[in-house]
Design an enzyme around this catalytic site. Structure first.
Site, PDB file in Angstrom:
ATOM      1  N   LYS A  55     -38.479 -26.997 -35.192  1.00 41.24           N
ATOM      2  CA  LYS A  55     -38.537 -27.928 -36.332  1.00 41.24           C
ATOM      3  C   LYS A  55     -39.880 -27.866 -37.062  1.00 41.24           C
ATOM      4  O   LYS A  55     -39.932 -27.802 -38.272  1.00 41.24           O
ATOM      5  CB  LYS A  55     -38.350 -29.379 -35.861  1.00 41.24           C
ATOM      6  CG  LYS A  55     -37.067 -29.704 -35.178  1.00 41.24           C
ATOM      7  CD  LYS A  55     -36.980 -31.209 -34.873  1.00 41.24           C
ATOM      8  CE  LYS A  55     -38.073 -31.742 -33.947  1.00 41.24           C
ATOM      9  NZ  LYS A  55     -37.984 -31.282 -32.565  1.00 41.24           N
ATOM     10  N   ARG A  96     -36.128 -40.674 -33.742  1.00 44.09           N
ATOM     11  CA  ARG A  96     -35.887 -40.122 -32.407  1.00 44.09           C
ATOM     12  C   ARG A  96     -35.046 -41.062 -31.544  1.00 44.09           C
ATOM     13  O   ARG A  96     -34.761 -40.723 -30.388  1.00 44.09           O
ATOM     14  CB  ARG A  96     -37.218 -39.928 -31.715  1.00 44.09           C
ATOM     15  CG  ARG A  96     -37.614 -38.444 -31.553  1.00 44.09           C
ATOM     16  CD  ARG A  96     -38.957 -38.458 -30.966  1.00 44.09           C
ATOM     17  NE  ARG A  96     -39.466 -37.350 -30.295  1.00 44.09           N
ATOM     18  CZ  ARG A  96     -40.370 -36.512 -30.804  1.00 44.09           C
ATOM     19  NH1 ARG A  96     -40.716 -36.575 -32.053  1.00 44.09           N
ATOM     20  NH2 ARG A  96     -40.896 -35.610 -30.038  1.00 44.09           N
ATOM     21  N   ARG A 136     -45.603 -21.948 -26.304  1.00 43.26           N
ATOM     22  CA  ARG A 136     -46.460 -22.950 -26.931  1.00 43.26           C
ATOM     23  C   ARG A 136     -47.520 -23.439 -25.951  1.00 43.26           C
ATOM     24  O   ARG A 136     -48.653 -23.698 -26.322  1.00 43.26           O
ATOM     25  CB  ARG A 136     -45.597 -24.122 -27.411  1.00 43.26           C
ATOM     26  CG  ARG A 136     -46.382 -25.095 -28.246  1.00 43.26           C
ATOM     27  CD  ARG A 136     -45.480 -25.979 -29.052  1.00 43.26           C
ATOM     28  NE  ARG A 136     -44.996 -27.100 -28.273  1.00 43.26           N
ATOM     29  CZ  ARG A 136     -44.073 -27.956 -28.713  1.00 43.26           C
ATOM     30  NH1 ARG A 136     -43.508 -27.772 -29.874  1.00 43.26           N
ATOM     31  NH2 ARG A 136     -43.691 -28.961 -27.967  1.00 43.26           N
ATOM     32  N   ARG A 190     -51.575 -28.246 -25.471  1.00 39.69           N
ATOM     33  CA  ARG A 190     -51.351 -29.673 -25.726  1.00 39.69           C
ATOM     34  C   ARG A 190     -51.253 -30.435 -24.425  1.00 39.69           C
ATOM     35  O   ARG A 190     -50.644 -29.979 -23.469  1.00 39.69           O
ATOM     36  CB  ARG A 190     -50.049 -29.861 -26.518  1.00 39.69           C
ATOM     37  CG  ARG A 190     -50.286 -29.980 -27.992  1.00 39.69           C
ATOM     38  CD  ARG A 190     -48.997 -29.941 -28.744  1.00 39.69           C
ATOM     39  NE  ARG A 190     -48.018 -30.938 -28.286  1.00 39.69           N
ATOM     40  CZ  ARG A 190     -46.892 -31.171 -28.952  1.00 39.69           C
ATOM     41  NH1 ARG A 190     -46.611 -30.505 -30.052  1.00 39.69           N
ATOM     42  NH2 ARG A 190     -46.039 -32.065 -28.499  1.00 39.69           N
ATOM     43  N   ARG A 231     -39.874 -34.577 -21.482  1.00 44.54           N
ATOM     44  CA  ARG A 231     -39.600 -34.654 -22.924  1.00 44.54           C
ATOM     45  C   ARG A 231     -38.175 -34.188 -23.238  1.00 44.54           C
ATOM     46  O   ARG A 231     -37.499 -34.763 -24.094  1.00 44.54           O
ATOM     47  CB  ARG A 231     -40.629 -33.825 -23.709  1.00 44.54           C
ATOM     48  CG  ARG A 231     -41.967 -34.564 -23.895  1.00 44.54           C
ATOM     49  CD  ARG A 231     -43.138 -33.643 -24.150  1.00 44.54           C
ATOM     50  NE  ARG A 231     -42.925 -32.643 -25.167  1.00 44.54           N
ATOM     51  CZ  ARG A 231     -42.981 -32.849 -26.484  1.00 44.54           C
ATOM     52  NH1 ARG A 231     -43.256 -34.050 -26.949  1.00 44.54           N
ATOM     53  NH2 ARG A 231     -42.795 -31.874 -27.316  1.00 44.54           N
TER      54      ARG A 231
END
Ligand code: AMP
Length: 184
Positions: A14, A89, A125, A131, A142
């Protein structure tokens, strides 16, 4: 004015696709995840409230996010249109957005990906972005949160005739080609 909502699992692409399309169509890119990470980095009141929630992979409370979005979409850079990336969400967030927008037109784009694709992208990622919420365990959490709290939005928007689904498989260019056809 084009209002788009990007929906899909973490790692569905996204964010990457939103950046490309916003640049090309001169839309504002509204990523609630990026806004929250900025608030944490700046140590604002909001940042202090949400930092540990984000690190655990949970969602921050609906009222905080809805307030953030209500303020953000009033800004002048949204006049031409915007992409909501990572919002709504939850069903209550989608209902609050519906109340904010009234009869204004909105298109929801669902990026459909397999779990294998998602896992491969999240692993990439993890090495690229470092992160705090991208460790193995947190990523799993998640994904679980996505299935439970966000996936119900697929039928929410389908029932309202607002959903367009595209495959998120393949290269960035391939997905972007499909996206452009879907929103043209
Ligand atoms: P993202 O970058 O979109 O994956 O978001 C990172 C984290 O920010 C999420 O795991 C949540 O903790 C929080 N977050 C972002 N957007 C929302 C939202 N719409 N509702 C609740 N929490 C959010």
């Amino acid at each position: 004015m084009q209002r788009l909502i990007f929906l899909g699992a973490p790692g569905a692409g996204k964010g990457t696709q939103a950046k490309l399309l916003c640049e090309e169509l001169e839309l504002a890119h509204i990523s609630t995840g990026e806004m929250l990470r900025a608030a944490v980095a700046e140590g604002t009141e909001l940042g202090k409230k949400v930092g540990s929630i984000m690190e655990s992979g949970q969602l921050v409370p609906d009222d905080l996010i809805v307030e953030l979005i209500a303020e953000r979409i009033k800004k002048p850079d949204c006049e031409k249109g915007y992409i909501l990336d990572g919002f709504p969400r939850t069903v209550p967030q989608a209902e609050a957005l519906g109340a904010m927008l009234g009869s204004a037109e909105v298109t929801v784009v669902l990026f459909e990906v397999t779990m294998e694709d998602v896992e491969a992208r999240l692993a990439n990622r993890r090495s690229a972005e470092n992160r705090a919420d991208d460790s193995d365990d947190v990523q799993r959490e998640r994904l679980r949160v996505y299935q439970k709290q966000t996936a119900p939005l697929i039928s929410f928007y389908e029932e309202r005739g607002l959903l367009t689904t595209i495959s998120g498989a393949g290269s960035i260019e391939e997905v972007y080609g499909r996206l452009k056809q879907a929103v043209a």
